[in-house]
Design a protein around this motif. Structure first.
Motif, PDB file in Angstrom:
ATOM      1  N   SER A  28      36.873  36.842  47.174  1.00 31.55           N
ATOM      2  CA  SER A  28      35.951  37.772  46.535  1.00 31.55           C
ATOM      3  C   SER A  28      36.683  39.007  46.035  1.00 31.55           C
ATOM      4  CB  SER A  28      34.848  38.164  47.515  1.00 31.55           C
ATOM      5  OG  SER A  28      34.006  39.137  46.942  1.00 31.55           O
ATOM      6  N   ARG A  29      37.560  39.563  46.879  1.00 33.37           N
ATOM      7  CA  ARG A  29      38.334  40.743  46.485  1.00 33.37           C
ATOM      8  C   ARG A  29      39.262  40.421  45.317  1.00 33.37           C
ATOM      9  NH1 ARG A  29      39.239  44.853  50.059  1.00 33.37           N
ATOM     10  NH2 ARG A  29      40.454  45.722  48.361  1.00 33.37           N
ATOM     11  N   LEU A  30      39.848  39.198  45.352  1.00 31.97           N
ATOM     12  CA  LEU A  30      40.744  38.816  44.279  1.00 31.97           C
ATOM     13  C   LEU A  30      39.995  38.699  42.965  1.00 31.97           C
ATOM     14  CD1 LEU A  30      43.554  37.973  43.378  1.00 31.97           C
ATOM     15  CD2 LEU A  30      43.006  35.616  44.035  1.00 31.97           C
ATOM     16  N   ARG A  31      38.793  38.097  42.992  1.00 34.10           N
ATOM     17  CA  ARG A  31      37.981  38.012  41.780  1.00 34.10           C
ATOM     18  C   ARG A  31      37.636  39.402  41.265  1.00 34.10           C
ATOM     19  NH1 ARG A  31      35.377  33.731  44.530  1.00 34.10           N
ATOM     20  NH2 ARG A  31      33.695  35.136  45.186  1.00 34.10           N
ATOM     21  N   GLU A  32      37.318  40.308  42.203  1.00 35.39           N
ATOM     22  CA  GLU A  32      36.979  41.680  41.818  1.00 35.39           C
ATOM     23  C   GLU A  32      38.147  42.347  41.106  1.00 35.39           C
ATOM     24  OE1 GLU A  32      36.602  45.670  44.340  1.00 35.39           O
ATOM     25  OE2 GLU A  32      35.073  44.199  44.876  1.00 35.39           O
ATOM     26  N   ARG A  33      39.351  42.138  41.629  1.00 36.95           N
ATOM     27  CA  ARG A  33      40.526  42.746  41.018  1.00 36.95           C
ATOM     28  C   ARG A  33      40.795  42.148  39.633  1.00 36.95           C
ATOM     29  NH1 ARG A  33      45.035  43.577  45.834  1.00 36.95           N
ATOM     30  NH2 ARG A  33      43.730  44.846  47.192  1.00 36.95           N
ATOM     31  N   ILE A  34      40.601  40.841  39.510  1.00 40.58           N
ATOM     32  CA  ILE A  34      40.820  40.201  38.217  1.00 40.58           C
ATOM     33  C   ILE A  34      39.824  40.726  37.188  1.00 40.58           C
ATOM     34  CG2 ILE A  34      40.684  38.013  36.975  1.00 40.58           C
ATOM     35  CD1 ILE A  34      41.782  36.678  39.518  1.00 40.58           C
ATOM     36  N   ILE A  35      38.560  40.830  37.590  1.00 37.84           N
ATOM     37  CA  ILE A  35      37.527  41.339  36.684  1.00 37.84           C
ATOM     38  C   ILE A  35      37.856  42.768  36.257  1.00 37.84           C
ATOM     39  CG2 ILE A  35      35.107  42.048  36.541  1.00 37.84           C
ATOM     40  CD1 ILE A  35      34.471  39.634  38.354  1.00 37.84           C
ATOM     41  N   LEU A  36      38.260  43.615  37.232  1.00 42.45           N
ATOM     42  CA  LEU A  36      38.601  44.997  36.912  1.00 42.45           C
ATOM     43  C   LEU A  36      39.798  45.058  35.983  1.00 42.45           C
ATOM     44  CD1 LEU A  36      38.218  48.010  37.302  1.00 42.45           C
ATOM     45  CD2 LEU A  36      39.595  47.867  39.379  1.00 42.45           C
ATOM     46  N   SER A  37      40.797  44.198  36.238  1.00 39.89           N
ATOM     47  CA  SER A  37      41.984  44.182  35.386  1.00 39.89           C
ATOM     48  C   SER A  37      41.624  43.781  33.967  1.00 39.89           C
ATOM     49  CB  SER A  37      43.020  43.212  35.959  1.00 39.89           C
ATOM     50  OG  SER A  37      44.142  43.121  35.105  1.00 39.89           O
ATOM     51  N   ASP A  38      40.784  42.755  33.825  1.00 41.10           N
ATOM     52  CA  ASP A  38      40.363  42.321  32.492  1.00 41.10           C
ATOM     53  C   ASP A  38      39.578  43.424  31.781  1.00 41.10           C
ATOM     54  OD1 ASP A  38      41.549  39.898  32.907  1.00 41.10           O
ATOM     55  OD2 ASP A  38      39.700  38.824  33.378  1.00 41.10           O
ATOM     56  N   PHE A  39      38.712  44.108  32.530  1.00 42.53           N
ATOM     57  CA  PHE A  39      37.925  45.187  31.945  1.00 42.53           C
ATOM     58  C   PHE A  39      38.839  46.300  31.453  1.00 42.53           C
ATOM     59  CE2 PHE A  39      35.608  49.198  32.242  1.00 42.53           C
ATOM     60  CZ  PHE A  39      34.485  48.921  31.482  1.00 42.53           C
ATOM     61  N   ASN A  40      39.800  46.707  32.294  1.00 42.28           N
ATOM     62  CA  ASN A  40      40.733  47.754  31.893  1.00 42.28           C
ATOM     63  C   ASN A  40      41.527  47.353  30.658  1.00 42.28           C
ATOM     64  OD1 ASN A  40      40.041  49.615  33.821  1.00 42.28           O
ATOM     65  ND2 ASN A  40      41.719  49.149  35.205  1.00 42.28           N
ATOM     66  N   GLU A  41      41.968  46.089  30.608  1.00 43.96           N
ATOM     67  CA  GLU A  41      42.741  45.637  29.459  1.00 43.96           C
ATOM     68  C   GLU A  41      41.921  45.715  28.174  1.00 43.96           C
ATOM     69  OE1 GLU A  41      45.939  44.926  29.055  1.00 43.96           O
ATOM     70  OE2 GLU A  41      46.207  45.553  31.138  1.00 43.96           O
ATOM     71  N   SER A  42      40.621  45.391  28.265  1.00 40.99           N
ATOM     72  CA  SER A  42      39.789  45.461  27.067  1.00 40.99           C
ATOM     73  C   SER A  42      39.640  46.905  26.601  1.00 40.99           C
ATOM     74  CB  SER A  42      38.416  44.838  27.331  1.00 40.99           C
ATOM     75  OG  SER A  42      37.647  45.628  28.226  1.00 40.99           O
ATOM     76  N   ILE A  43      39.511  47.842  27.548  1.00 42.55           N
ATOM     77  CA  ILE A  43      39.420  49.262  27.190  1.00 42.55           C
ATOM     78  C   ILE A  43      40.735  49.735  26.583  1.00 42.55           C
ATOM     79  CG2 ILE A  43      39.145  51.605  28.088  1.00 42.55           C
ATOM     80  CD1 ILE A  43      36.562  50.094  27.975  1.00 42.55           C
ATOM     81  N   ILE A  44      41.855  49.327  27.179  1.00 46.87           N
ATOM     82  CA  ILE A  44      43.173  49.722  26.674  1.00 46.87           C
ATOM     83  C   ILE A  44      43.367  49.228  25.250  1.00 46.87           C
ATOM     84  CG2 ILE A  44      45.661  49.324  26.951  1.00 46.87           C
ATOM     85  CD1 ILE A  44      45.108  49.296  30.020  1.00 46.87           C
ATOM     86  N   ASP A  45      43.025  47.962  24.990  1.00 48.25           N
ATOM     87  CA  ASP A  45      43.192  47.403  23.644  1.00 48.25           C
ATOM     88  C   ASP A  45      42.319  48.141  22.636  1.00 48.25           C
ATOM     89  OD1 ASP A  45      44.959  45.556  24.659  1.00 48.25           O
ATOM     90  OD2 ASP A  45      43.515  43.916  24.747  1.00 48.25           O
TER      91      ASP A  45
END
Length: 312
Positions: A28-45
């Motif tokens: 669950s924590r790993l999925r949360e981190r992946i989701i957060l990472s993907d979200f941050n990457e979309s904001i960065i782009d």
């Protein structure tokens, strides 16, 4: 991120570490981190693709991209963060969405204070300083006064949220514009001023009868940045253009005269903001006067100079 970032639940924030948890919770924590990472990457782009402008839940927010060097990995680590103007520096707060632990970027800059900041117009090296004692408390109080969400994050996290000052390192050489041509660089810088002025106008409109301390700082920071920009144009760009393109003399003469008008308006705004008895109505008058003349000035400068700067 900023105080508008969706907070995690206090229970999740106080959960066990990834290594000590059960397998199901770890996934669950790993999925949360992946989701957060993907979200941050979309904001960065989106941020990089639009010179600092983003939409969605962060539309209209003050954002930067902060790149630190991983304390363990040694690799660059970039995150989007909300920030507070603070004169010649900016402030970021380690809220981690209300988590019980400091964010990774904070641990990284404690290990290595040299960081990179992207603000939409410029990319620059900066030095990070973790504020302590009264300096930290005063800055955090200003943040809470402007957005009570910061206080909620601190309550939810159960820790004292760190406040970090980021100040340009004063690298030699010309600034690193986030633009592909001199004319585009001028427009990008102007757009950054337009966005900040729009933010301040919105903050003034939403303020109470007593003008808050952070709003005053926002106004003074804008005044200093605009003054510096015009001085650099008067002393650097304009003389060079006049030598290379004598036919621009009348336009540059008008721009210099408009700089003097803007300087008077900036002086009035500074005086208003430093008045202990400043009312919201008085600040509205000062900000609106600056906005009207500055917008016309920026538009005229772009019409006259962008094509020339791009070599057309």
């Amino acid at each position: 991120m900023s105080a508008r970032w969706p907070p995690r639940s206090p229970a999740a924030a106080r959960g066990p570490s990834l290594l000590s948890c059960t397998y199901g919770f770890c996934r669950s924590r790993l999925r949360e981190r992946i989701i957060l990472s993907d979200f941050n990457e979309s904001i960065i782009d989106e941020f990089r693709g639009n010179n600092g402008r983003v939409g969605g839940m962060f539309e209209g927010a003050r954002l930067i991209l902060l790149t630190t060097i991983g304390a363990r990995s040694g690799r660059p680590h970039t995150v989007p963060l909300g920030y507070l103007p603070d004169g010649e520096r900016i402030l970021v707060i380690g809220s981690a969405g209300g988590s019980a632990r400091h964010p990774a970027w904070f641990h990284n800059l404690v290990a290595d204070r040299s960081v990179t900041v992207e603000d939409g117009a410029f990319t620059y090296r900066a030095v990070a300083t973790v504020l302590a004692g009264a300096a930290r408390d005063e800055a955090f109080a200003r943040a809470v006064e402007q957005d009570p969400g910061w206080a909620e994050y601190e309550r939810q996290s159960g820790r004292v949220l760190p406040v970090v000052a980021l100040e340009a390192a004063g690298d030699p050489g010309p600034p690193r514009f986030n633009a592909s041509s001199p004319g585009e660089a001028l427009r990008v810088v102007h757009d950054a001023f337009r966005r900040e002025l729009a933010l301040i106008r919105a903050e003034v409109a939403g303020s109470g009868p007593v003008v808050g301390a952070q709003l005053r700082v926002n106004c003074l920071s804008l005044c200093a940045a605009l003054h510096g920009h015009h001085v650099r144009e008067d002393e650097g760009m304009f003389p060079g253009l006049e030598r290379a393109f004598p036919e621009l003399g009348p336009a540059i003469g008008r721009l210099r005269a408009e700089h003097e008008v803007v300087a008077v308006l900036l002086g009035r705004l500074r005086s208003a903001v430093t008045d202990p008895g400043l009312s919201r109505e008085a600040l509205v008058v000062a900000v609106d006067a600056l906005t009207g003349d500055l917008e016309k000035h920026l538009d005229y400068e772009e019409r006259e100079l962008i094509a020339v700067l791009n070599g057309a």
